[in-house]
Scaffold this active site. Sequence first.
Site, PDB file in Angstrom:
ATOM      1  N   ASP A   7       0.811  -1.054   0.061  1.00 44.29           N
ATOM      2  CA  ASP A   7      -0.091   0.014  -0.084  1.00 44.29           C
ATOM      3  C   ASP A   7       1.063   1.311   0.011  1.00 44.29           C
ATOM      4  O   ASP A   7       2.349   1.112   0.260  1.00 44.29           O
ATOM      5  CB  ASP A   7      -0.874   0.066   1.310  1.00 44.29           C
ATOM      6  N   GLY A  40      -3.632   8.051  -4.946  1.00 43.43           N
ATOM      7  CA  GLY A  40      -5.003   8.506  -5.258  1.00 43.43           C
ATOM      8  C   GLY A  40      -4.658   9.497  -6.546  1.00 43.43           C
ATOM      9  O   GLY A  40      -5.270   9.210  -7.497  1.00 43.43           O
ATOM     10  N   CYS A  70      -4.684  -2.087  -1.165  1.00 48.36           N
ATOM     11  CA  CYS A  70      -5.013  -0.550  -1.672  1.00 48.36           C
ATOM     12  C   CYS A  70      -6.165  -0.549  -2.814  1.00 48.36           C
ATOM     13  O   CYS A  70      -5.677  -1.268  -3.595  1.00 48.36           O
ATOM     14  CB  CYS A  70      -3.663   0.096  -2.042  1.00 48.36           C
ATOM     15  N   THR A  72      -6.805   2.035  -4.723  1.00 46.70           N
ATOM     16  CA  THR A  72      -6.154   2.516  -5.983  1.00 46.70           C
ATOM     17  C   THR A  72      -5.354   1.679  -6.802  1.00 46.70           C
ATOM     18  O   THR A  72      -5.231   1.319  -8.017  1.00 46.70           O
ATOM     19  CB  THR A  72      -5.428   3.818  -5.610  1.00 46.70           C
ATOM     20  N   CYS A 177     -12.001   2.646   0.617  1.00 45.46           N
ATOM     21  CA  CYS A 177     -10.568   3.073   0.937  1.00 45.46           C
ATOM     22  C   CYS A 177      -9.926   2.155   2.172  1.00 45.46           C
ATOM     23  O   CYS A 177     -10.731   2.329   3.127  1.00 45.46           O
ATOM     24  CB  CYS A 177     -10.356   4.637   1.016  1.00 45.46           C
TER      25      CYS A 177
END
Length: 258
Positions: A7, A40, A70, A72, A177
């Site tokens: 992450d 992000g 994560c 994203t 998230c």
Amino acid sequence: MKIGLVDSGIGLLAAAAAVRRFRADADLVLASDPEGMPWGPRSAEDVTDRALACARAAAAHGLDALIVACNTASVHALPALRDAFEPGLPVIGTVPAIKPAAAVHPSVAIWATPATTGSPYQRALIEEFGNGAEITEVPCPGLADAVQGADTVAVAAAVAAAAALTPAGVGAIVLGCTHYELVGERIAAAVPGAALYGSADAVAAQALRRLGADAVPEPAAARPGTLDVLLNGRPAPLPGVALAYPEGALLAATPATA
């Protein structure tokens, strides 16, 4: 077994703690990118490059599975990560828990970063897994950064702002998230009556399934799992900010391999 997690920052704590709860004997390698966070706002190519760098650093420790902890990175980098490591190393991505939430609740709010809110990726998940529920996408500007900094004042403000955008009486909130799972209690308090749906437990369970592992170690064989932390590829202690959260405290109670 040894499981790596990737992450940009401490969002990986929730999934790592879930693995630890399921398998106290699992060795964990946490690889993050404090020099490049947050991911992000970055381009897909940049996120992919950074996620690959973290994954390669973790894989050098001899992993049995890799969790992309994560949202994203799962959106942008998962195909590249799987191309790079599978089939030898299973790669498990993180997907917002829209499907289980919409299967139970007729009204659902998805709290996510502004970059993810309204994105083609999230809209496709809603289309595929929305089950006819009334779904509201709620952007949460600043919440992930506030969680990352353990800034309780900023967290409270960001949560209050997102709660104000959440329809009254909503049945469920999907935490889109991984950072948000660390402040789940504060989110629940801000939206009374709404069930929270995170991804950490499901991702951890999927990683164990991919390894053919049981969710609970045999008592006779159990031993404390180790914890290694890599910040931009360099060994480091668990960041002090992680200790602000129960998940970080749980992980800090386990030894490092060194």
